[in-house]
Every structure is written in structure tokens, then in C-alpha cells.
Design an enzyme around this catalytic site. Structure first.
Site, PDB file in Angstrom:
ATOM      1  N   LYS A  92      33.322  31.378  45.255  1.00  0.00           N
ATOM      2  CA  LYS A  92      33.647  31.821  43.898  1.00  0.00           C
ATOM      3  C   LYS A  92      32.756  33.009  43.575  1.00  0.00           C
ATOM      4  O   LYS A  92      31.526  32.916  43.631  1.00  0.00           O
ATOM      5  CB  LYS A  92      33.419  30.691  42.901  1.00  0.00           C
ATOM      6  CG  LYS A  92      33.626  31.163  41.469  1.00  0.00           C
ATOM      7  CD  LYS A  92      33.658  30.019  40.494  1.00  0.00           C
ATOM      8  CE  LYS A  92      33.787  30.537  39.069  1.00  0.00           C
ATOM      9  NZ  LYS A  92      33.885  29.442  38.106  1.00  0.00           N
ATOM     10  N   LYS A 116      38.148  32.314  45.022  1.00  0.00           N
ATOM     11  CA  LYS A 116      38.440  32.760  43.665  1.00  0.00           C
ATOM     12  C   LYS A 116      37.621  33.998  43.339  1.00  0.00           C
ATOM     13  O   LYS A 116      36.414  33.987  43.629  1.00  0.00           O
ATOM     14  CB  LYS A 116      38.087  31.603  42.719  1.00  0.00           C
ATOM     15  CG  LYS A 116      38.158  31.907  41.263  1.00  0.00           C
ATOM     16  CD  LYS A 116      37.665  30.716  40.498  1.00  0.00           C
ATOM     17  CE  LYS A 116      37.655  31.069  39.030  1.00  0.00           C
ATOM     18  NZ  LYS A 116      37.038  30.046  38.249  1.00  0.00           N
TER      19      LYS A 116
HETATM   20  C1  PBG Z   1      34.149  28.115  34.905  1.00  0.00           C
HETATM   21  C2  PBG Z   1      35.466  28.625  35.382  1.00  0.00           C
HETATM   22  C3  PBG Z   1      35.885  29.940  35.248  1.00  0.00           C
HETATM   23  C4  PBG Z   1      37.179  29.997  35.723  1.00  0.00           C
HETATM   24  C5  PBG Z   1      37.520  28.722  36.169  1.00  0.00           C
HETATM   25  N1  PBG Z   1      36.431  27.877  35.971  1.00  0.00           N
HETATM   26  C6  PBG Z   1      35.207  31.110  34.620  1.00  0.00           C
HETATM   27  C7  PBG Z   1      33.874  31.486  35.034  1.00  0.00           C
HETATM   28  O1  PBG Z   1      33.379  31.128  36.097  1.00  0.00           O
HETATM   29  O2  PBG Z   1      33.240  32.181  34.240  1.00  0.00           O
HETATM   30  C8  PBG Z   1      38.007  31.237  35.711  1.00  0.00           C
HETATM   31  C9  PBG Z   1      39.457  31.069  35.894  1.00  0.00           C
HETATM   32  C10 PBG Z   1      40.269  32.256  35.521  1.00  0.00           C
HETATM   33  O3  PBG Z   1      39.756  33.356  35.237  1.00  0.00           O
HETATM   34  O4  PBG Z   1      41.495  32.103  35.498  1.00  0.00           O
HETATM   35  N2  PBG Z   1      33.514  27.169  35.596  1.00  0.00           N
END
Ligand code: PBG
Length: 401
Positions: free
Chosen positions: A266, A324
Site C-alpha cells: 500500500k 493499492k
Molecule cells: C485507510 C484506507 C484508505 C483507503 C482505504 N483504506 C486511505 C488511506 O490510506 O489514507 C483508500 C481507498 C481509496 O482511496 O479508494 N486505512
């Protein structure tokens, strides 16, 4: 040597190039109007230049002596569908849904078509998606500020929004697989996925995101979600060691069947902006919390580091690995697919959705074909499952096609 030819509508100059293999170069007189001589309709054969390296077949037609012609396998839909290597199905989708405690639905500005749902509206959406073949949903809560704290203890309140949502879905749609997000940010008054230290010993003289203290909270959160009936818990926080700790917590409480999908690679990405608007979960500027998530989410410049994360998560018991964001990180999906044998999920994140929606709404992209192409490309890169805000819509398009 220069020769004036008349192509349909546009005069062009053909310049004969005798060097190498090139045949000729067509340069439009009005740049940008005609980039190839595709529309050529040369009726007067006497103006044609000889092209000595091209041959003529037995019927007198032009013959490029090329035996292997990949186009033959693309010549009709029957063949194309026979040799197609990848296909995307509604069963590959996980549908992310935003929920809140209000009694009305709230549209999300940067995500047209998405909203924060009431629990009733969420159930309706789950039912409609399920009827189209989408078997999995993942829930994200918008929590009132009054329930937020640095240690995010609301995340394991058994009467909280997420446990109530999970049990209502499982009661009505037992065959729908409910995924949850395991991270503190929706519940954090600092806007972080972890607990922030009160000192200023972290990056840039700000607080630190405390790894092990956060993992303890994540274990409580995952256990609470499992007790409510979650089928899959997916830690999205990027703390070290959380997969093993959550696995042990679940197992020792009898939840050996609850899966863990790790947000493994991520990245600290700008593409989460619309999501943070949806949850009001962006890092807070008025505290000593760091302004970004770079001390735990990965640097978009790195790919080998994703292999370290993957090896750890698999060793700690992750059932599936997630990459992601999605579209700018297809190479990471591909690399993880080579290195591991567990299924890979891709998250087509909020910013990617926003881009495609905006282009479609402006008439700049054909939404249906471009979205289905993007989703198919996740499969080609190696993703088995795809989290996408387009899940229900794409399932409808696939059913209609
Ligand atoms: C937070 C989380 C995020 C997303 C999913 N879980 C945002 C972040 O890490 O700030 C983002 C998903 C998206 O942008 O569609 N744990």
C-alpha cells in the site's frame, strides 16, 4: 525526389526514402489533419512509384512477404474470444461501500455516483450488487468526530457502526462475503491509521506513528469485526507484524475461518484524496500528527520493497495480498504474482474512480468501454480480485454485454 499525390480530401507529399527498409513517408501539408495515408484512393496507377522490395502475388496484388501474421487470430469475434487470455467477471469484484450513522444518504463530491449510505440504503445496494453477481462487499465507516480519539477505541465497540452493518448484511444476505477495513483512521482524531505519540520525535519534528501500540488496537478491531460476522478482515494500516498478530488473535478466539487479506503493498499515494473526503479521515493539520502517511505507507518510487512486504505477510498467514492503488501500480501486481502463490487483489482506488468519472462526465472518455478495459487490465497484470467503486455498474455492463 518528391511527388504530389491526391488522397481523399487532403493533398499530401510523398517523399521516397531509398535507405533501409522504409517505403515512404507521408507528410500532410496541413499538419494534424492526416497522419497516415489510410484514406488513400489512388486510381491513376501511373503516378505510383515502384517499391522494389515489395512483391506481387499470383493474382497481381501487392504482397508483403510476411508468413507470421498475428492479425489472423484477431480476424473475428469467434477467434478473438477463443484465444482471449483474461476475462473479468462480477465474481472478481469486491464492492466498497461508505456508511454513516445519519438517516439520509450523503453524496461524495469527488466520487459522483458514490455516497455515504444509511444502513437501509447499504442493504439495498448490497442486494442489488449481489443480484448482479457481486458476492463481496467491503465497508468503510464515517464516524462522528465526537467518537474519535488518538487511540481510536471506537474501532472495537461491539455496538459500533461497522459491527451493526456486518450483522445486518449477514442476516439478510448470508451468501454475501463481508470484508472489513482494519485500520484506525476513521476513528482517529489525528487522521492516522495508527496511534500518534505525544512527543515530537518523529519525521519532520512531528509525532511518531506507534507501531506495536497500534497493532494491539488493530487486533481488538479485527476480533470485534469477526465476532460481528465478518468473513474477511483486511488490515490497510501498513504496521509491521500486524498480520501475524491479528491471525493469532483470531485463531486463539476460535475464528480460524476468518480470512485475512493484507493490504501488502500500500503506497503513500495522492490517489486516496476522494476517499479521505468521503470519511473525513485526512491527517489533521492542527496537531503534532505528521501531515502525511509516508512513515508507514510505501514510497511510490519503490518496487523491490513490495517483495519484502509480500514475503512477510505470507509468512505471517495472509490469505491474499492487496496492491493499492491499482492502475499506476500494475507492475507491482505483476511482480507479486511472480513471487507468491496466494491470490492477489488490486484496489482501483477513489482517485482512479474520480478520474474516470470526470473524463466520462466531460465526454472525454467512453465510460463503459474504458472502465471495463481498466478492470480487465488488472486481471492481465495478475490480479485475481478487484476492489472497485464501479463493481455494481461494471457487473451490470458485463451482464448486458
Ligand atoms: C485507510 C484506507 C484508505 C483507503 C482505504 N483504506 C486511505 C488511506 O490510506 O489514507 C483508500 C481507498 C481509496 O482511496 O479508494 N486505512
Amino acid at each position: 525526389m518528391s511527388l504530389q499525390l491526391t488522397f481523399i480530401g487532403t493533398p499530401v507529399t510523398a517523399r521516397k526514402e531509398f535507405s533501409g527498409d522504409s517505403v515512404f513517408v507521408c507528410t500532410p501539408k496541413r499538419p494534424g489533419r492526416l497522419s497516415t495515408p489510410r484514406a488513400a484512393a489512388i486510381t491513376d496507377r501511373s503516378v505510383r512509384e515502384p517499391l522494389p522490395h515489395l512483391r506481387v502475388n499470383e493474382k497481381g496484388g501487392i504482397w508483403v512477404p510476411q508468413r507470421a501474421r498475428p492479425r489472423r487470430n484477431r480476424k473475428n469475434e469467434g477467434l478473438r474470444s477463443m484465444v482471449r487470455e483474461n476475462i473479468v467477471l462480477p465474481a472478481n469484484f469486491i464492492y466498497p461501500l461508505f456508511i454513516h450513522t445519519e438517516d439520509y444518504n450523503q453524496p461524495i463530491g469527488a466520487m459522483p455516483g458514490c455516497e455515504r449510505h444509511t444502513l437501509d440504503s447499504m442493504l439495498k445496494e448490497v442486494g442489488e450488487a449481489h443480484a448482479l453477481g457481486v458476492n463481496s462487499v467491503v465497508l468503510f465507516p464515517k464516524i462522528p468526530d465526537s467518537l474519535k480519539s488518538n487511540t481510536a477505541d471506537e474501532c472495537y465497540n461491539p455496538d459500533g457502526l461497522i459491527p451493526r452493518a456486518i450483522s445486518s448484511i449477514k442476516a439478510k444476505y448470508p451468501n454475501v462475503s463481508v470484508w472489513t477495513d482494519v485500520a484506525l483512521d476513521p476513528y482517529s482524531d489525528q487522521g492516522h491509521d495508527g496511534v500518534v505519540s505525544s512527543d515530537n520525535l518523529g519525521d519532520g519534528g512531528k509525532g511518531r506513528i506507534l507501531n506495536d501500540e497500534t497493532v494491539e488496537q488493530l487486533c481488538r478491531q479485527a476480533l470485534c469485526q469477526a465476532r460481528a460476522g465478518a468473513d474477511v478482515v483486511s488490515p490497510s494500516d501498513m504496521m509491521d507484524g500486524r498480520i501475524g498478530a491479528i491471525r493469532d488473535t483470531l485463531d486463539s478466539h476460535g475464528f480460524t475461518d476468518v480470512s485475512i487479506v493484507s493490504y501488502c503493498a500500500k503506497y503513500a499515494s495522492a490517489f486516496y484524496g476522494p476517499f479521505r473526503e468521503a470519511l473525513d479521515s485526512a491527517p489533521r493539520e492542527d496537531s503534532n500528527a505528521p501531515a502525511n502517511k509516508k512513515t508507514y505507507q510505501m514510497d511510490p518510487a519503490n518496487s523491490r520493497e513490495a517483495l519484502i512486504e509480500a514475503a512477510l505477510d505470507v509468512a505471517e498467514g495472509a490469505d491474499m495480498l492487496m496492491v493499492k492503488p491499482g492502475m499506476p501500480f500494475l507492475d507491482i501486481i505483476f511482480r507479486l504474482k511472480q513471487q507468491t502463490s496466494v491470490p492477489i487483489a488490486a484496489y482501483h482506488v477513489s482517485g482512479e474512480y474520480a478520474m474516470m468519472k470526470a473524463a466520462a462526465q466531460n465526454g472525454w472518455l467512453d465510460e463503459r468501454t474504458s472502465v471495463l478495459e481498466a478492470l480487465l487490465c488488472f486481471k492481465r497484470a495478475g490480479a485475481d480480485a478487484i476492489l472497485t467503486y464501479y463493481a455494481k455498474q461494471a457487473a451490470q455492463w458485463i451482464q448486458d454485454s
